[in-house]
Design an enzyme around this catalytic site. Structure first.
Site, mmCIF file in Angstrom:
data_model
loop_
_atom_site.group_PDB
_atom_site.id
_atom_site.type_symbol
_atom_site.label_atom_id
_atom_site.label_comp_id
_atom_site.label_asym_id
_atom_site.label_seq_id
_atom_site.Cartn_x
_atom_site.Cartn_y
_atom_site.Cartn_z
ATOM 1 N N CYS A 148 0.823 -1.216 0.000
ATOM 2 C CA CYS A 148 0.000 0.000 0.000
ATOM 3 C C CYS A 148 0.858 1.268 0.000
ATOM 4 O O CYS A 148 1.684 1.485 0.890
ATOM 5 C CB CYS A 148 -0.925 -0.021 1.220
ATOM 6 S SG CYS A 148 -1.615 1.575 1.680
ATOM 7 N N CYS A 150 0.439 3.518 3.032
ATOM 8 C CA CYS A 150 1.097 2.918 4.206
ATOM 9 C C CYS A 150 2.596 3.224 4.182
ATOM 10 O O CYS A 150 3.209 3.488 5.220
ATOM 11 C CB CYS A 150 0.867 1.410 4.232
ATOM 12 S SG CYS A 150 -0.871 0.927 4.200
ATOM 13 N N CYS A 210 -14.671 4.207 -11.494
ATOM 14 C CA CYS A 210 -13.589 3.881 -10.557
ATOM 15 C C CYS A 210 -12.356 3.346 -11.284
ATOM 16 O O CYS A 210 -12.420 2.325 -11.979
ATOM 17 C CB CYS A 210 -14.106 2.864 -9.536
ATOM 18 S SG CYS A 210 -12.819 1.989 -8.632
ATOM 19 N N CYS A 231 -11.302 -0.156 -10.260
ATOM 20 C CA CYS A 231 -12.208 -1.170 -10.835
ATOM 21 C C CYS A 231 -11.821 -1.487 -12.274
ATOM 22 O O CYS A 231 -11.853 -2.644 -12.700
ATOM 23 C CB CYS A 231 -13.660 -0.672 -10.791
ATOM 24 S SG CYS A 231 -14.233 -0.228 -9.128
#
Length: 523
Positions: free
Chosen positions: A59, A62, A401, A404
């Site tokens: 991530c 992160c 999105c 997506c």
């Protein structure tokens, strides 16, 4: 050669920050504690204040947070404030239990309360984390006593701007009151103020002189939590980005009044406040500024015609709205729409009587499935996911999105793996649904959201939080599905057959070339 010392330190700090961003996982020699499913609960129960980061190593956010988190952990260690990390790509069950939907998610565990964490509300720099967590360690209750207590209490009510929770001397409730205050210190003001002739718990709402006195017999934390969830909300509140989650968490049906101007809201304020008092604990009433959030009407299956009144039954995800004009009628309208209070009052009464028909949004059921990924719509969603024989993995997406769109070809390839095997295609279904065009009674906090509905255990769907690769999806379905289909093995066979087909094709081509050459020689 002269060197500017300040520049060197600045460069070193910047280099360290960049290096820190390369890894989301804190170094082993840092003050950040790495927790697992086996160690998490015991750690929280033996440490008074814990900030836990639920993350994934891949991530980006992160990785950005990592150096700040490490720095904050070092500064807070001496204050008995612990910072921990949980790798959700490894500790799947724990992250699922904690309701983790995105990375990083930060939660604050106070007073060894494992079951009732609070969402971290601070910034994501080292200084912001340190400041926020130090504040969490201070007493959450204001104690008023002495000659000036009455005047101080009056000033506090006028200046607070948020609900004030008062303990005026309830016997045996002191410890529980402090627990409650510790959990909600960011949302409400907690006061201990012993008033003569009183010994109760009460809530003072902003702009209201009448306290709401707790009339329950038990003062356990669970009882008081339930009381707060209902009584701290205004009779007629305002919904926005800051208050939305609080109303969602209450679980009560939500009645929206879309208004076009502050003046229009003010006109209906007394009416909706009265309704809010009448149906307290059964239906929450809120105003919504249509000039800012008018598009939300579409999410409630209504047209953007304001003023507007809609009830959303959150538990069943059903929407009920007063009748609206057709597009043609609305365009021809020569005056402003009028919302009649008598119509609203009757509508609310009919809602509780079960006489209203929900406004359901759904695409038509496809006559032919055009892709190996099964297309679900609102009308057949429940039927498909509840197929007793199949493990059903569903992607809930929005067409706009970006994540997506990037996932789409991977999902297509995943579906083709199971379609390749005659036995597997009867046991596993890969499907998707456009959640912007179809009503589904599923909790969706972001796009894409992926749920696996195991065969024979549809009441406990499993959220997918792993890497978005074919291998990871195949492993997830095998481990969490009821049918235990070994997709990785099917993928190997599929790849081997494709490779063999390519080789056969090359051989046939060579044979044709050789035959052509022989014919040419004969000529």
């Amino acid at each position: 050669m002269l060197v500017n010392i300040k520049s060197l330190f600045t460069l070193a700090a910047a280099t360290a920050l960049v290096r820190g961003q390369e890894q989301a996982t804190a170094p082993e020699d840092s003050a950040v504690v790495r927790l697992t499913t086996d160690t998490f609960e015991d750690f929280v129960k033996t440490h008074p204040l814990v900030l836990a980061e639920f993350y994934a190593p891949w991530c980006g956010h992160c990785k950005t947070l990592a150096p700040h988190y490490v720095e904050a952990a070092a500064a807070l260690e001496s204050k008995n404030i612990s910072l921990a990390q949980i790798d959700c790509t490894v500790e799947h069950d724990l992250c699922m239990e904690q309701g983790i939907r995105g990375y990083p998610t930060l939660k604050v565990f106070k007073s060894n309360q494992f079951e009732s964490p609070a969402e971290y509300q601070g910034g994501r720099t080292a200084d912001a984390i340190i400041s926020y967590m130090v504040k969490q360690s201070l007493s959450p209750v204001t104690v008023l006593e002495g000659e000036d207590a009455a005047a101080d209490f009056k000033d506090l009510l006028e200046e607070s701007g948020q609900p004030v929770i008062v303990d005026s001397g309830v016997e045996g409730a002191n410890a529980t009151f402090y627990e409650l205050a510790d959990l909600f210190r960011d949302d409400f003001t907690f006061v201990q103020y012993a008033q003569e002739g009183k010994g109760n718990l009460a809530i003072y709402l902003p702009k209201s002189d009448d306290p709401i006195v707790y009339d329950g017999k038990q003062t356990t934390l669970a009882d008081l939590l339930e009381w707060l969830s209902v009584e701290t909300k205004p009779y007629f509140g305002e919904i926005s980005g800051e208050t939305y989650q609080s109303y969602m968490a209450s679980g009560l049906p939500l009645a929206y009044f879309f208004y076009s101007s502050p003046e229009e809201r003010s006109t209906y304020e007394e009416f909706f406040t009265k309704l809010g008092k009448e149906h307290r604990g059964k239906l929450n009433f809120v105003g919504l500024d249509a000039s800012l959030y008018g598009k939300h009407a579409e999410n409630l299956n209504m047209k953007e015609q304001f003023p507007l009144f809609v009830i959303h039954d959150l538990g069943k995800n059903l929407k009920y709205g007063l009748p609206q004009l057709s597009e043609e009628e609305f365009e021809k309208l020569e005056k402003s729409l009028e919302l009649k209070t008598k119509d609203v009052a009757k509508f609310v009464k009919d809602f509780f009587a079960g006489k209203l028909e929900a406004v359901v949004k759904s695409e038509e059921i496809p006559e032919v499935q055009e892709s190996s990924v099964f297309k679900i719509v609102g009308k057949n969603h429940d039927e498909i996911i509840n197929d007793a024989e199949k493990d059903v993995l569903v992607k809930y997406y929005a067409p706009w999105c970006g994540h997506c769109k990037r996932l789409a070809p991977i999902f297509e390839e995943l579906a083709e793996v199971y379609a390749f095997d005659s036995d597997a295609k009867d046991k596993v279904l890969i499907a998707d649904v456009d959640a912007t065009l179809n009503d589904v009674n599923v909790e969706i906090e972001g796009y894409p959201t992926l749920y696996l509905y195991p065969a024979g255990n549809k009441s406990v769907p499993v959220v997918y939080q792993g890497a978005r690769t074919i291998e990871s999806f195949l492993e997830f379905i095998e481990e969490n599905g009821s049918n235990g289909v070994n997709g990785a093995e099917i993928l190997k066979r599929k790849a081997a057959e494709q490779e063999a087909a390519i080789e056969d094709g090359d051989a046939e081509e060579e044979e044709v070339v050789e035959e052509a050459e022989v014919e040419h020689d004969e000529l």
